[in-house]
Design a protein around this motif. Structure first.
Motif, PDB file in Angstrom:
ATOM      1  N   SER A   1      73.703  33.372  51.516  1.00  0.00           N
ATOM      2  CA  SER A   1      73.974  33.540  50.206  1.00  0.00           C
ATOM      3  C   SER A   1      74.687  32.595  49.413  1.00  0.00           C
ATOM      4  O   SER A   1      75.626  32.231  50.357  1.00  0.00           O
ATOM      5  CB  SER A   1      74.758  34.956  49.927  1.00  0.00           C
ATOM      6  OG  SER A   1      75.103  35.063  48.778  1.00  0.00           O
TER       7      SER A   1
ATOM      8  N   ARG B   1      75.267  32.583  45.602  1.00  0.00           N
ATOM      9  CA  ARG B   1      75.899  33.315  44.281  1.00  0.00           C
ATOM     10  C   ARG B   1      76.507  34.734  44.653  1.00  0.00           C
ATOM     11  O   ARG B   1      77.783  35.136  44.098  1.00  0.00           O
ATOM     12  CB  ARG B   1      74.669  33.598  43.542  1.00  0.00           C
ATOM     13  CG  ARG B   1      74.388  32.421  42.441  1.00  0.00           C
ATOM     14  CD  ARG B   1      72.716  32.523  42.193  1.00  0.00           C
ATOM     15  NE  ARG B   1      72.166  32.072  43.596  1.00  0.00           N
ATOM     16  CZ  ARG B   1      71.770  30.813  43.787  1.00  0.00           C
ATOM     17  NH1 ARG B   1      72.316  29.753  43.190  1.00  0.00           N
ATOM     18  NH2 ARG B   1      71.347  30.641  45.172  1.00  0.00           N
TER      19      ARG B   1
ATOM     20  N   ARG C   1      74.614  42.915  52.565  1.00  0.00           N
ATOM     21  CA  ARG C   1      73.312  42.153  52.163  1.00  0.00           C
ATOM     22  C   ARG C   1      72.508  41.986  53.498  1.00  0.00           C
ATOM     23  O   ARG C   1      72.829  41.951  54.460  1.00  0.00           O
ATOM     24  CB  ARG C   1      73.634  40.712  51.903  1.00  0.00           C
ATOM     25  CG  ARG C   1      72.239  39.826  52.080  1.00  0.00           C
ATOM     26  CD  ARG C   1      72.597  38.692  51.340  1.00  0.00           C
ATOM     27  NE  ARG C   1      72.506  38.622  49.815  1.00  0.00           N
ATOM     28  CZ  ARG C   1      72.199  37.874  48.996  1.00  0.00           C
ATOM     29  NH1 ARG C   1      71.654  36.732  49.404  1.00  0.00           N
ATOM     30  NH2 ARG C   1      72.040  37.974  47.733  1.00  0.00           N
TER      31      ARG C   1
ATOM     32  N   LEU D   1      67.635  32.596  41.131  1.00  0.00           N
ATOM     33  CA  LEU D   1      68.091  31.464  41.944  1.00  0.00           C
ATOM     34  C   LEU D   1      68.264  32.048  43.578  1.00  0.00           C
ATOM     35  O   LEU D   1      68.818  33.071  43.588  1.00  0.00           O
ATOM     36  CB  LEU D   1      69.374  30.770  41.456  1.00  0.00           C
ATOM     37  CG  LEU D   1      69.243  30.160  40.158  1.00  0.00           C
ATOM     38  CD1 LEU D   1      70.399  29.643  39.593  1.00  0.00           C
ATOM     39  CD2 LEU D   1      67.844  29.329  40.042  1.00  0.00           C
TER      40      LEU D   1
HETATM   41  N1   CP Z   1      70.550  35.589  43.406  1.00  0.00           N
HETATM   42  C1   CP Z   1      71.135  35.555  44.521  1.00  0.00           C
HETATM   43  O1   CP Z   1      71.258  36.785  45.082  1.00  0.00           O
HETATM   44  O2   CP Z   1      71.517  34.542  45.113  1.00  0.00           O
HETATM   45  P1   CP Z   1      72.144  34.434  46.438  1.00  0.00           P
HETATM   46  O3   CP Z   1      70.838  34.612  47.618  1.00  0.00           O
HETATM   47  O4   CP Z   1      72.661  32.916  46.642  1.00  0.00           O
HETATM   48  O5   CP Z   1      73.144  35.144  46.781  1.00  0.00           O
END
Ligand code: CP
Length: 323
Positions: free
Chosen positions: A45, A47, A108, A282
């Motif tokens: 990840s 963001r 996550r 993204l």
């Molecule tokens: N949009 C999003 O959740 O980005 P990451 O996978 O970078 O956390």
């Protein structure tokens, strides 16, 4: 906060208002002072991790970031398993130890794209929820990414105001199948906010049937990407894998090859919209999902959208833990 299922439009509006207060600097409260929040990442990840860490800090708290199999032990989530293989610790102990230190746990855990019927039940996330007595925050599971979809709704509100918009969620070609948490959650939240939702995807790339039923009758589903763009106020691009090919990545790759160069967001398609904004959660592959010309244009709001993750998550954390 597992998903936005069950949230009313008013509840989402209230959360967006709180996020906007954080963004404007009108709310500088520190409801997490002296508290720690665990963030458990089974997958990479940028963001989500950075915005959660920064958000917790700005609310006065401390983030404890753990990566099972990396910075913490490998984790088993299935009940009754004889743990004589590669997993060192069970979620039962992991969660109940962690909540002695932390007031909430973010998780996550992506879909593995191996077994649709199993993965659509979000088994890892639900194992956390089963053992936890503190709030669990979904940081993207197999089925849902509520922090993303709430930031998306905030972005639409900021850019286009509160009125109903023609919001198009379009599948895009990508070299390999991806999970469908983002499109599921975006579609759900857009419907909850009362937008005219259009979902465009090639045949065989339907979203979860049960989720589609929750969207209500007003959602339009089409296999015609050109028609979908006409008159759109919002273009939200995302690629996802076909449920039909979970466990058969090569078959999905072969099936989707025909859509390369057609299912892409480009200047020609954008020219047929109602001056639409371009959105994507993204990370995005340039000139695969979207052309440079679109993502670098004034229509693109992807960086503001990513910033809003921070403000929305502060609103979620303050709402869950601020009392
Ligand atoms: N949009 C999003 O959740 O980005 P990451 O996978 O970078 O956390």
């Amino acid at each position: 906060m597992i998903s936005t299922i069950g949230m009313s439009r008013e509840q989402i509006e209230k959360l967006i208002e709180s996020a906007l207060r954080f963004k404007r600097g009108d709310d500088v409260s520190k409801p997490l002072a002296g508290k720690s929040v665990a963030l458990v990442f089974f997958n990479p990840s940028l963001r989500t991790r950075a915005s959660m860490q920064v958000g917790i800090y700005e609310l006065g708290g401390n983030a404890v970031v753990l990566e099972p199999g990396g910075t913490s032990w490998t984790l088993e989530h299935r009940e009754g398993t004889v743990m004589d293989a590669d997993k060192t610790e069970h979620v039962a102990e992991f969660v109940r130890v962690l909540e002695r230190y932390c007031v909430a746990i973010g998780v996550r855990t992506f879909a593995a794209l191996k077994d649709w019927q199993e993965e659509r039940t979000d088994p890892v996330l639900n194992a956390f929820a089963k053992y936890a007595s503190v709030p669990i925050i979904n940081l993207e599971s197999a089925m849902h990414h509520p922090c993303q979809s709430l930031a998306d709704m905030m972005t639409i509100r900021e850019k286009l105001g509160p009125s109903r918009k023609r919001v198009v969620l379009t599948w895009a070609w990508h070299p390999k199948p991806l999970p469908m948490a983002v499109p599921n959650s975006f579609a759900l939240a857009a419907a909850q906010m009362g937008h005219d939702l259009v979902i465009a995807h090639p045949p065989g790339y339907d979203l979860d049937e049960e989720l589609i039923k929750t969207l209500g009758a007003s959602v339009e589903i089409t296999n015609d990407i050109d028609a979908a763009f006409t008159g759109a106020d919002v273009i939200y691009a995302k690629s996802w894998g076909s449920k039909e090919f979970y466990g058969n990545t090569d078959q999905d790759i072969a099936r989707r090859a025909q859509y390369r160069g057609k299912w892409i967001v480009d200047e020609e398609k954008m020219s047929r919209t109602n001056g639409a904004i371009f959105m994507h959660c993204l990370p995005v592959r340039r000139n695969v999902i979207v052309t440079d010309g679109v993502i670098d244009s004034s229509a693109s709001v992807v960086i503001d959208e990513a910033e809003n993750r921070l403000h929305v998550q502060k609103a979620i954390l303050a709402g869950l833990l601020g009392g």
